[in-house]
Write an enzyme that holds these catalytic residues in place. Structure first.
Site, PDB file in Angstrom:
ATOM      1  N   TYR A   1       0.899  -1.303   0.119  1.00 19.85           N
ATOM      2  CA  TYR A   1       0.021   0.124  -0.070  1.00 19.85           C
ATOM      3  C   TYR A   1       0.798   1.242   0.056  1.00 19.85           C
ATOM      4  O   TYR A   1       1.659   1.113   0.535  1.00 19.85           O
ATOM      5  CB  TYR A   1      -1.038   0.049   1.163  1.00 19.85           C
ATOM      6  CG  TYR A   1      -2.471  -0.271   0.853  1.00 19.85           C
ATOM      7  CD1 TYR A   1      -2.903   0.751   0.103  1.00 19.85           C
ATOM      8  CD2 TYR A   1      -3.104  -1.089   1.311  1.00 19.85           C
ATOM      9  CE1 TYR A   1      -4.227   0.583  -0.114  1.00 19.85           C
ATOM     10  CE2 TYR A   1      -4.346  -1.250   1.130  1.00 19.85           C
ATOM     11  CZ  TYR A   1      -4.981  -0.468   0.046  1.00 19.85           C
ATOM     12  OH  TYR A   1      -6.395  -0.508  -0.260  1.00 19.85           O
TER      13      TYR A   1
ATOM     14  N   GLU B   1      -0.586   4.850  -0.646  1.00 19.72           N
ATOM     15  CA  GLU B   1      -1.237   5.855  -0.965  1.00 19.72           C
ATOM     16  C   GLU B   1      -0.533   7.329  -0.420  1.00 19.72           C
ATOM     17  O   GLU B   1       0.040   7.448   0.337  1.00 19.72           O
ATOM     18  CB  GLU B   1      -2.627   6.133   0.116  1.00 19.72           C
ATOM     19  CG  GLU B   1      -3.717   5.083  -0.168  1.00 19.72           C
ATOM     20  CD  GLU B   1      -4.808   4.857   0.521  1.00 19.72           C
ATOM     21  OE1 GLU B   1      -4.957   5.951   1.489  1.00 19.72           O
ATOM     22  OE2 GLU B   1      -5.760   4.201   0.446  1.00 19.72           O
TER      23      GLU B   1
ATOM     24  N   ASP C   1      -5.471  13.715 -25.359  1.00 22.43           N
ATOM     25  CA  ASP C   1      -5.678  12.581 -24.843  1.00 22.43           C
ATOM     26  C   ASP C   1      -4.749  11.827 -25.953  1.00 22.43           C
ATOM     27  O   ASP C   1      -5.533  11.433 -27.143  1.00 22.43           O
ATOM     28  CB  ASP C   1      -7.023  12.191 -24.787  1.00 22.43           C
ATOM     29  CG  ASP C   1      -7.205  10.582 -24.386  1.00 22.43           C
ATOM     30  OD1 ASP C   1      -6.102   9.844 -24.768  1.00 22.43           O
ATOM     31  OD2 ASP C   1      -8.379  10.013 -24.200  1.00 22.43           O
TER      32      ASP C   1
ATOM     33  N   THR D   1      -2.919   6.334 -22.197  1.00 18.22           N
ATOM     34  CA  THR D   1      -2.794   4.809 -21.582  1.00 18.22           C
ATOM     35  C   THR D   1      -1.440   4.617 -21.817  1.00 18.22           C
ATOM     36  O   THR D   1      -0.520   4.983 -22.607  1.00 18.22           O
ATOM     37  CB  THR D   1      -3.851   3.896 -22.154  1.00 18.22           C
ATOM     38  OG1 THR D   1      -3.811   3.828 -23.466  1.00 18.22           O
ATOM     39  CG2 THR D   1      -5.057   4.319 -21.958  1.00 18.22           C
TER      40      THR D   1
ATOM     41  N   LYS E   1      -1.241   0.611 -25.287  1.00 21.63           N
ATOM     42  CA  LYS E   1      -1.891   0.736 -26.813  1.00 21.63           C
ATOM     43  C   LYS E   1      -0.474   0.630 -27.597  1.00 21.63           C
ATOM     44  O   LYS E   1       0.412  -0.409 -27.482  1.00 21.63           O
ATOM     45  CB  LYS E   1      -2.600   1.682 -27.043  1.00 21.63           C
ATOM     46  CG  LYS E   1      -4.128   1.507 -26.394  1.00 21.63           C
ATOM     47  CD  LYS E   1      -4.841   2.681 -26.596  1.00 21.63           C
ATOM     48  CE  LYS E   1      -6.264   2.370 -26.369  1.00 21.63           C
ATOM     49  NZ  LYS E   1      -6.333   3.348 -24.881  1.00 21.63           N
TER      50      LYS E   1
ATOM     51  N   ARG F   1      -1.109  -2.476 -18.799  1.00 23.66           N
ATOM     52  CA  ARG F   1      -2.736  -1.604 -18.893  1.00 23.66           C
ATOM     53  C   ARG F   1      -2.619  -0.675 -17.879  1.00 23.66           C
ATOM     54  O   ARG F   1      -2.639  -1.078 -16.662  1.00 23.66           O
ATOM     55  CB  ARG F   1      -3.539  -2.666 -18.815  1.00 23.66           C
ATOM     56  CG  ARG F   1      -5.132  -2.448 -18.990  1.00 23.66           C
ATOM     57  CD  ARG F   1      -5.784  -3.525 -19.262  1.00 23.66           C
ATOM     58  NE  ARG F   1      -5.407  -4.111 -20.748  1.00 23.66           N
ATOM     59  CZ  ARG F   1      -5.875  -3.728 -21.722  1.00 23.66           C
ATOM     60  NH1 ARG F   1      -6.920  -2.851 -21.749  1.00 23.66           N
ATOM     61  NH2 ARG F   1      -5.734  -4.321 -22.814  1.00 23.66           N
TER      62      ARG F   1
HETATM   63  N1  DSN Z   1     -11.163   1.268 -25.746  1.00 23.09           N
HETATM   64  C1  DSN Z   1     -10.116   1.832 -26.396  1.00 23.09           C
HETATM   65  C2  DSN Z   1     -10.091   1.553 -27.936  1.00 23.09           C
HETATM   66  O1  DSN Z   1     -10.177   0.774 -28.314  1.00 23.09           O
HETATM   67  O2  DSN Z   1      -9.840   2.577 -28.491  1.00 23.09           O
HETATM   68  C3  DSN Z   1     -10.052   3.200 -25.873  1.00 23.09           C
HETATM   69  O3  DSN Z   1     -10.119   3.511 -24.702  1.00 23.09           O
END
Ligand code: DSN
Length: 403
Positions: free
Chosen positions: A45, A47, A190, A216, A219, A225
């Site tokens: 933990y 925080e 984003d 994120t 990707k 993730r």
């Molecule tokens: N779910 C993602 C996508 O497939 O583009 C975006 O967060």
């Protein structure tokens, strides 16, 4: 090990290995990232933030989180980072909270044109806490900066957003910055989809232009993730940090943060630069081959393009997605600009090459994938012939457990 879960992981390993993964938001994390994700760091933990925790025993995770922050800043040329968001949605929620009062006005892309749920969908928290206005793509499916400027001047939003889930072209962040300055708005990018391309120098970097950049890490960036927030503003990072913890999240996932640190290091290499360029080359090769075959496709400058399956093959996006799944080719249905069908059917498929490129897809494979999909969706070959072709394409690709 829990046999039930072990068997299902084996089943999923087979599914991932025998298929061609064309979902534009997916990728394969490498062994080191996966090992760190499953490390004993999950036990802790922590925080708070490095040096200011609510628990004892944080001296080691402090070092880990500080390394992750430093590497994120180095990779994207930014002054400050928060590496704690559990996802891109949490990152966006915290960025809105840091930049806007509740009810503040946000200008973002029409969702059916490629925006994300957190960019103002009625089913997302975003539209409940903020008021959204939208800019559309033009008839050709491109951003129209003059139109965005016109709407921004008329609506005077507190925040303008760029960065999308299904936009196949380069985004000019400098133009957005100019519009935001003229209107007196904040500018948020984003970059979840293109973060790996930005890291690899294959897409314009939003960090010099945006007040805040969210992302994120799983990707095109190919990490674990999770989410990430970047800014050059000392004032904003304070607000972002308190929006993540204690406002939206509790304990940070230090095992995932450590894996993010590994990913940031890997993405800051010549090898990763080549990977980012290879993704773009493969995507272009496949898109051009579809076009040569007479299919209706968008253009592409990045890791994805849109295939109009309705007008090309007389089948909607959902049915095309399901049909391709029978031969282990995974895609997802997607709206195309000016779509006449609803989001649960759609006229298009979104096709991306981040994942296949990780496994060893070449330009020749990408062209063959266009032929395979074209011939299968137009019923020139049957399921068993198509499956043979899939097996031939992936014959020399890496097994996902060896990546
Ligand atoms: N779910 C993602 C996508 O497939 O583009 C975006 O967060």
């Amino acid at each position: 090990m829990d046999k039930e879960i072990e068997l299902l992981i084996k089943e999923e390993t087979i599914r991932q290995n025998i298929g061609i993964e064309l979902i534009a938001s997916e990728n394969y994390a490498d062994k080191e990232v996966r090992q760190v994700c499953s490390s004993i760091l999950t036990n802790k933990y922590a925080e708070g933030y490095p040096g200011h925790r609510y628990y004892g025993g944080c001296e080691v995770v402090d070092k880990i989180e500080s390394i992750a922050i430093e590497r994120a800043c180095q990779l994207f040329g930014c002054k400050f980072a928060n590496v704690q968001p559990h996802s891109g949605s949490q990152a966006n929620a915290a960025a809105y909270r840091a930049l806007l009062p509740e009810g503040g006005k946000i200008l973002s892309l029409v969702l059916n044109d490629g925006g994300h749920l957190t960019h103002g969908s009625p089913v997302s928290f975003s539209s409940h806490f903020y008021s959204f206005v939208f800019y559309p793509l033009n008839k050709e499916g491109h951003l129209d900066y003059a139109e965005i400027r016109r709407i921004a001047l008329e609506e005077k939003p507190n925040l303008i957003m760029a960065g999308y889930s299904a936009y196949p072209y380069e985004i000019d962040f400098k133009k957005f910055r100019e519009i935001a300055d003229e209107v007196g708005s904040f500018f948020l990018v984003d970059m979840a989809h293109i973060a790996g391309l930005v890291a690899g120098g294959a897409h314009m970097n939003p960090c010099p232009y945006a007040d805040v950049v969210t992302s994120t890490t799983h990707k095109t960036l190919r990490g674990p993730r999770g989410g990430l927030i970047l800014t050059n503003s000392e004032e904003l990072i304070k607000r972002i940090n308190s929006a993540i913890f204690p406002f939206y999240q509790g304990g940070p996932l230090e095992h995932i943060i450590a894996a993010k640190a590994v990913c940031f290091k890997e993405a800051n290499t010549e090898l990763f630069k080549k990977y980012a360029q290879d993704i773009i080359n493969n995507t272009k090769a496949c898109q051009e081959e579809f076009k040569r075959l007479g299919a209706i496709v968008s253009g592409t400058d990045n890791h994805l393009f849109l295939l109009n399956v309705l007008d090309t093959y007389g089948i909607n996006g959902l049915d095309a997605q399901k049909k391709l799944e029978t031969i282990n080719v995974t895609t997802n249905k997607n709206m195309i600009p000016n779509d006449t069908l609803k989001p649960n059917k759609t006229s298009g498929l979104r096709i991306g090459f981040a994942a296949t490129t990780t496994r060893g897809c070449t330009k020749e494979h990408a062209q063959e994938i266009a032929h395979l999909i074209h011939e299968f969706l137009s019923n020139q070959i049957d399921e068993s012939k198509a499956k043979e072709r899939v097996a031939k394409i992936i014959k020399d690709w890496k097994l996902i457990e060896n990546i």
